[in-house]
Structure formats: structure tokens, C-alpha cells
Design a protein around this motif. Structure first.
Motif, PDB file in Angstrom:
ATOM      1  N   ARG A  52      15.796   0.130 -14.261  1.00 27.26           N
ATOM      2  CA  ARG A  52      16.902   0.524 -15.136  1.00 27.26           C
ATOM      3  C   ARG A  52      18.202  -0.040 -14.589  1.00 27.26           C
ATOM      4  O   ARG A  52      18.375  -0.214 -13.398  1.00 27.26           O
ATOM      5  N   THR A  53      19.130  -0.258 -15.493  1.00 24.54           N
ATOM      6  CA  THR A  53      20.446  -0.712 -15.054  1.00 24.54           C
ATOM      7  C   THR A  53      21.233   0.481 -14.524  1.00 24.54           C
ATOM      8  O   THR A  53      20.885   1.639 -14.751  1.00 24.54           O
ATOM      9  N   ARG A  54      22.303   0.188 -13.846  1.00 22.43           N
ATOM     10  CA  ARG A  54      23.120   1.249 -13.252  1.00 22.43           C
ATOM     11  C   ARG A  54      23.696   2.164 -14.337  1.00 22.43           C
ATOM     12  O   ARG A  54      23.756   3.381 -14.171  1.00 22.43           O
ATOM     13  N   ASP A  55      24.100   1.591 -15.470  1.00 24.73           N
ATOM     14  CA  ASP A  55      24.671   2.398 -16.552  1.00 24.73           C
ATOM     15  C   ASP A  55      23.629   3.337 -17.153  1.00 24.73           C
ATOM     16  O   ASP A  55      23.944   4.475 -17.482  1.00 24.73           O
ATOM     17  N   GLU A  56      22.400   2.867 -17.299  1.00 22.80           N
ATOM     18  CA  GLU A  56      21.345   3.723 -17.840  1.00 22.80           C
ATOM     19  C   GLU A  56      21.054   4.887 -16.899  1.00 22.80           C
ATOM     20  O   GLU A  56      20.793   6.000 -17.339  1.00 22.80           O
ATOM     21  N   GLY A  76       0.821  -1.217   0.000  1.00 24.93           N
ATOM     22  CA  GLY A  76       0.000   0.000   0.000  1.00 24.93           C
ATOM     23  C   GLY A  76       0.847   1.256   0.000  1.00 24.93           C
ATOM     24  O   GLY A  76       0.524   2.246  -0.668  1.00 24.93           O
ATOM     25  N   PHE A  77       1.955   1.236   0.736  1.00 26.98           N
ATOM     26  CA  PHE A  77       2.858   2.386   0.766  1.00 26.98           C
ATOM     27  C   PHE A  77       3.445   2.659  -0.615  1.00 26.98           C
ATOM     28  O   PHE A  77       3.450   3.800  -1.079  1.00 26.98           O
ATOM     29  N   VAL A  78       3.918   1.614  -1.280  1.00 22.97           N
ATOM     30  CA  VAL A  78       4.519   1.777  -2.606  1.00 22.97           C
ATOM     31  C   VAL A  78       3.482   2.259  -3.620  1.00 22.97           C
ATOM     32  O   VAL A  78       3.746   3.170  -4.416  1.00 22.97           O
ATOM     33  N   VAL A  79       2.288   1.689  -3.583  1.00 20.31           N
ATOM     34  CA  VAL A  79       1.227   2.118  -4.505  1.00 20.31           C
ATOM     35  C   VAL A  79       0.840   3.570  -4.239  1.00 20.31           C
ATOM     36  O   VAL A  79       0.659   4.357  -5.173  1.00 20.31           O
ATOM     37  N   LEU A  95       1.090   6.615  -6.914  1.00 16.20           N
ATOM     38  CA  LEU A  95      -0.070   7.408  -7.316  1.00 16.20           C
ATOM     39  C   LEU A  95       0.112   8.896  -7.031  1.00 16.20           C
ATOM     40  O   LEU A  95      -0.437   9.732  -7.745  1.00 16.20           O
ATOM     41  N   GLU A  96       0.883   9.226  -6.000  1.00 13.86           N
ATOM     42  CA  GLU A  96       1.163  10.633  -5.706  1.00 13.86           C
ATOM     43  C   GLU A  96       2.207  11.214  -6.642  1.00 13.86           C
ATOM     44  O   GLU A  96       2.381  12.421  -6.698  1.00 13.86           O
ATOM     45  N   GLY A  97       2.914  10.361  -7.361  1.00 13.74           N
ATOM     46  CA  GLY A  97       3.937  10.827  -8.285  1.00 13.74           C
ATOM     47  C   GLY A  97       5.313  10.921  -7.659  1.00 13.74           C
ATOM     48  O   GLY A  97       6.231  11.459  -8.264  1.00 13.74           O
ATOM     49  N   ASP A  98       5.488  10.426  -6.442  1.00 12.39           N
ATOM     50  CA  ASP A  98       6.778  10.481  -5.762  1.00 12.39           C
ATOM     51  C   ASP A  98       7.682   9.322  -6.142  1.00 12.39           C
ATOM     52  O   ASP A  98       8.861   9.317  -5.777  1.00 12.39           O
ATOM     53  N   LEU A  99       7.165   8.344  -6.849  1.00 12.57           N
ATOM     54  CA  LEU A  99       7.925   7.148  -7.180  1.00 12.57           C
ATOM     55  C   LEU A  99       7.800   6.874  -8.662  1.00 12.57           C
ATOM     56  O   LEU A  99       6.696   6.830  -9.203  1.00 12.57           O
ATOM     57  N   ASP A 100       8.935   6.708  -9.316  1.00 12.77           N
ATOM     58  CA  ASP A 100       8.961   6.376 -10.741  1.00 12.77           C
ATOM     59  C   ASP A 100       9.386   4.918 -10.864  1.00 12.77           C
ATOM     60  O   ASP A 100      10.523   4.568 -10.539  1.00 12.77           O
ATOM     61  N   LEU A 101       8.472   4.060 -11.285  1.00 13.86           N
ATOM     62  CA  LEU A 101       8.773   2.637 -11.367  1.00 13.86           C
ATOM     63  C   LEU A 101       9.869   2.330 -12.379  1.00 13.86           C
ATOM     64  O   LEU A 101      10.585   1.351 -12.250  1.00 13.86           O
TER      65      LEU A 101
END
Length: 64
Positions: free
Chosen positions: A54-58, A36-39, A43-49
Motif C-alpha cells: 500500500r502507498t503511504r496515503d492509503e 522462511g521467516f517471512v513465509v 502463515l501464522e497471521g502476524d504479517l499482512d502482505l
């Protein structure tokens, strides 16, 4: 709501689940709370999945 109050409520919920339902209920409540915390953060826009997959190089290339 203040984050301390949210933490207190979550702790109380985990405590009740552990006391009345046992360790399995405690783990279930903890896992569902984390999901629930991650979702909620997504939804608030604080987390970009995309950042998580992404890899470390990207990620390095993106910062430049």
C-alpha cells in the motif's frame, strides 16, 4: 521454542555454511532463512502482505 534458541540455531547454521561452503553458501542460507521467516510469519497471521504494497496515503486513510 524460545526466540533466543532459534537465533542461536540460525547463527550456527550460517556459521557452518560459511565455514564449509564459503561466502556463497553463507548468503544462500541467509537468504533462504529470511524467506522462511517471512513465509512463517505470513502463515501464522502476524504479517499482512497488503500492508507492504500500500502507498503511504492509503495507510494513513486506513488508520483514521
Amino acid at each position: 521454542m524460545n526466540m533466543a534458541v532459534v537465533g542461536m540455531i540460525a547463527g550456527m547454521a550460517l556459521g557452518f555454511a560459511g565455514y564449509f561452503g564459503g561466502f556463497g553458501a553463507f548468503l544462500l542460507v541467509a537468504a533462504l532463512g529470511a524467506i522462511g521467516f517471512v513465509v512463517g510469519r505470513f502463515l501464522e497471521g502476524d504479517l499482512d502482505l497488503g500492508e507492504l504494497f500500500r502507498t503511504r496515503d492509503e495507510r494513513r486513510d486506513r488508520r483514521r
